[in-house]
Design an enzyme around this catalytic site. Structure first.
Site, PDB file in Angstrom:
ATOM      1  N   ASN A  91     -30.853 -26.793  -6.764  1.00 45.42           N
ATOM      2  CA  ASN A  91     -32.100 -27.293  -7.350  1.00 45.42           C
ATOM      3  C   ASN A  91     -31.789 -28.605  -8.065  1.00 45.42           C
ATOM      4  O   ASN A  91     -31.205 -28.614  -9.140  1.00 45.42           O
ATOM      5  CB  ASN A  91     -32.668 -26.261  -8.320  1.00 45.42           C
ATOM      6  CG  ASN A  91     -34.080 -26.591  -8.752  1.00 45.42           C
ATOM      7  OD1 ASN A  91     -34.495 -27.745  -8.728  1.00 45.42           O
ATOM      8  ND2 ASN A  91     -34.827 -25.567  -9.147  1.00 45.42           N
ATOM      9  N   SER A 138     -35.783 -18.900  -2.282  1.00 44.34           N
ATOM     10  CA  SER A 138     -35.919 -18.865  -3.737  1.00 44.34           C
ATOM     11  C   SER A 138     -37.345 -18.502  -4.120  1.00 44.34           C
ATOM     12  O   SER A 138     -38.294 -18.875  -3.415  1.00 44.34           O
ATOM     13  CB  SER A 138     -35.567 -20.233  -4.332  1.00 44.34           C
ATOM     14  OG  SER A 138     -36.005 -20.336  -5.674  1.00 44.34           O
ATOM     15  N   TYR A 151     -36.684 -29.530  -3.698  1.00 45.60           N
ATOM     16  CA  TYR A 151     -36.048 -28.217  -3.554  1.00 45.60           C
ATOM     17  C   TYR A 151     -37.061 -27.164  -3.126  1.00 45.60           C
ATOM     18  O   TYR A 151     -36.802 -26.375  -2.207  1.00 45.60           O
ATOM     19  CB  TYR A 151     -35.413 -27.834  -4.890  1.00 45.60           C
ATOM     20  CG  TYR A 151     -34.756 -26.486  -4.942  1.00 45.60           C
ATOM     21  CD1 TYR A 151     -33.510 -26.271  -4.353  1.00 45.60           C
ATOM     22  CD2 TYR A 151     -35.362 -25.413  -5.605  1.00 45.60           C
ATOM     23  CE1 TYR A 151     -32.889 -25.024  -4.417  1.00 45.60           C
ATOM     24  CE2 TYR A 151     -34.748 -24.166  -5.668  1.00 45.60           C
ATOM     25  CZ  TYR A 151     -33.521 -23.977  -5.076  1.00 45.60           C
ATOM     26  OH  TYR A 151     -32.909 -22.743  -5.146  1.00 45.60           O
ATOM     27  N   LYS A 155     -37.216 -24.858   0.232  1.00 45.02           N
ATOM     28  CA  LYS A 155     -37.197 -23.396   0.151  1.00 45.02           C
ATOM     29  C   LYS A 155     -38.400 -22.783   0.844  1.00 45.02           C
ATOM     30  O   LYS A 155     -38.309 -21.726   1.470  1.00 45.02           O
ATOM     31  CB  LYS A 155     -37.133 -22.959  -1.322  1.00 45.02           C
ATOM     32  CG  LYS A 155     -35.778 -23.251  -1.974  1.00 45.02           C
ATOM     33  CD  LYS A 155     -34.674 -22.484  -1.286  1.00 45.02           C
ATOM     34  CE  LYS A 155     -33.295 -22.897  -1.700  1.00 45.02           C
ATOM     35  NZ  LYS A 155     -32.239 -22.199  -0.972  1.00 45.02           N
ATOM     36  N   ALA A 182     -34.599 -14.473  -7.599  1.00 49.06           N
ATOM     37  CA  ALA A 182     -35.324 -15.153  -8.678  1.00 49.06           C
ATOM     38  C   ALA A 182     -34.316 -15.664  -9.701  1.00 49.06           C
ATOM     39  O   ALA A 182     -33.809 -16.774  -9.587  1.00 49.06           O
ATOM     40  CB  ALA A 182     -36.352 -14.222  -9.316  1.00 49.06           C
ATOM     41  N   GLU A 183     -33.977 -14.836 -10.676  1.00 43.17           N
ATOM     42  CA  GLU A 183     -33.050 -15.245 -11.733  1.00 43.17           C
ATOM     43  C   GLU A 183     -31.702 -14.558 -11.520  1.00 43.17           C
ATOM     44  O   GLU A 183     -31.565 -13.354 -11.739  1.00 43.17           O
ATOM     45  CB  GLU A 183     -33.630 -14.883 -13.104  1.00 43.17           C
ATOM     46  CG  GLU A 183     -35.063 -15.377 -13.332  1.00 43.17           C
ATOM     47  CD  GLU A 183     -35.180 -16.877 -13.279  1.00 43.17           C
ATOM     48  OE1 GLU A 183     -34.221 -17.570 -13.691  1.00 43.17           O
ATOM     49  OE2 GLU A 183     -36.216 -17.391 -12.821  1.00 43.17           O
ATOM     50  N   VAL A 184     -30.717 -15.336 -11.063  1.00 50.08           N
ATOM     51  CA  VAL A 184     -29.393 -14.808 -10.753  1.00 50.08           C
ATOM     52  C   VAL A 184     -28.348 -15.652 -11.477  1.00 50.08           C
ATOM     53  O   VAL A 184     -28.381 -16.882 -11.402  1.00 50.08           O
ATOM     54  CB  VAL A 184     -29.112 -14.845  -9.233  1.00 50.08           C
ATOM     55  CG1 VAL A 184     -27.772 -14.190  -8.921  1.00 50.08           C
ATOM     56  CG2 VAL A 184     -30.243 -14.162  -8.462  1.00 50.08           C
ATOM     57  N   THR A 186     -25.351 -17.518 -11.689  1.00 55.03           N
ATOM     58  CA  THR A 186     -24.375 -18.192 -10.847  1.00 55.03           C
ATOM     59  C   THR A 186     -23.795 -19.362 -11.647  1.00 55.03           C
ATOM     60  O   THR A 186     -24.325 -19.710 -12.707  1.00 55.03           O
ATOM     61  CB  THR A 186     -25.044 -18.746  -9.573  1.00 55.03           C
ATOM     62  OG1 THR A 186     -25.993 -19.762  -9.954  1.00 55.03           O
ATOM     63  CG2 THR A 186     -25.760 -17.645  -8.797  1.00 55.03           C
TER      64      THR A 186
END
Length: 255
Positions: A91, A138, A151, A155, A182-184, A186
């Site tokens: 992103n 995403s 981005y 996606k 969604a919210e990961v 990394t």
């Protein structure tokens, strides 16, 4: 459950870090053979877990020739391809107001073109193996985010191509699905969090909006779904957009 992935050769773009690394490691645990297409040196460390039974191609998929080279190296070493995980991307925050037409075009290409390229050059071998393709998209393609047009456009296109390819490849019994996180947590997400004055506070705010468990999704949870979709255990599943997000995208966050 044995996913029957033993000795299956799977190309994983961005397979050395974050979600991609979890997929590579999960495949190794299932006895599969990861081909990690990623410039990061972590790819070599992951292969050590497989006692060298895999391949690290330390390139970034910037041009069609890069994808072609990755496929050629894979076939040269293993002779077959059983699946592809299109995962690499970032992103980059190219929006309407903070971007330009040139930056937008570059952002879309950087996050989308290599998805097409890798599949295009792999199709002849996927026909032989009746393989499986998984595109990592995403939730921003569904919800929007603001300030990141390039981005999000990429996606969204990945989701459209998932169904387009599922249709085109039906005659060859090649399955194509998408996984939508969604919210990961990394490395890229940690870097983004660190841009806030109080990263811990920001993380808690985000976690509180995730209905299931009030916590972020782990990379391993994404990987488990990807591995299932790669396997013959999901032999009648194609053209699907599967959310692995603790209910973030569709459930009432007031929960």
């Amino acid at each position: 459950m044995d996913l029957l992935l033993k000795d299956k050769v799977i190309l994983i773009s961005g397979g050395a870090k974050g979600i991609g690394a979890a997929i590579s490691k999960g495949l190794i645990e299932e006895g599969g053979i990861p081909v990690i297409i990623d410039p990061s040196p972590e790819g070599e460390k992951i292969l050590m877990l497989a006692n060298g039974k895999g391949l690290h191609i330390p390139i970034r998929l910037e041009q069609p020739e890069d994808a072609k080279k990755a496929v050629e190296l894979t076939i040269e070493k293993f002779g077959s391809i059983h699946g592809i995980v299109n995962n690499a991307g970032a992103n980059d925050g190219v929006g309407l107001e903070n971007g330009s037409p040139e930056a937008f075009a570059k952002s879309v290409s950087k996050n989308l073109q290599h998805y097409y390229d890798l599949v295009h050059f792999s199709v002849p071998f996927l026909k032989k193996s009746k393989g499986s393709i998984v595109n990592i998209s995403s939730k921003t393609a569904i919800t929007g985010q603001g300030g990141t047009s390039g981005y999000v456009a990429a996606k969204g296109a990945q989701l459209a191509l998932t169904r387009e390819w599922a249709v085109e490849l039906l005659p060859y019994q090649i399955r194509v699905n998408a996984v939508i996180p969604a919210e990961v947590m990394t490395p890229l997400y940690e870097k983004w969090l660190s841009s806030f004055p109080d990263p811990d506070k920001k993380l808690q705010e985000i976690s509180n909006r995730i209905p299931l468990g009030k916590r972020m999704t782990t990379p391993e949870e994404i990987a488990s779904t990807v591995l299932f979709l790669l396997s013959e255990k999901s032999a009648h599943t194609t053209g699907q957009h599967i959310y692995v997000d603790g209910g973030y995208t569709h459930l009432d966050r007031a929960l």
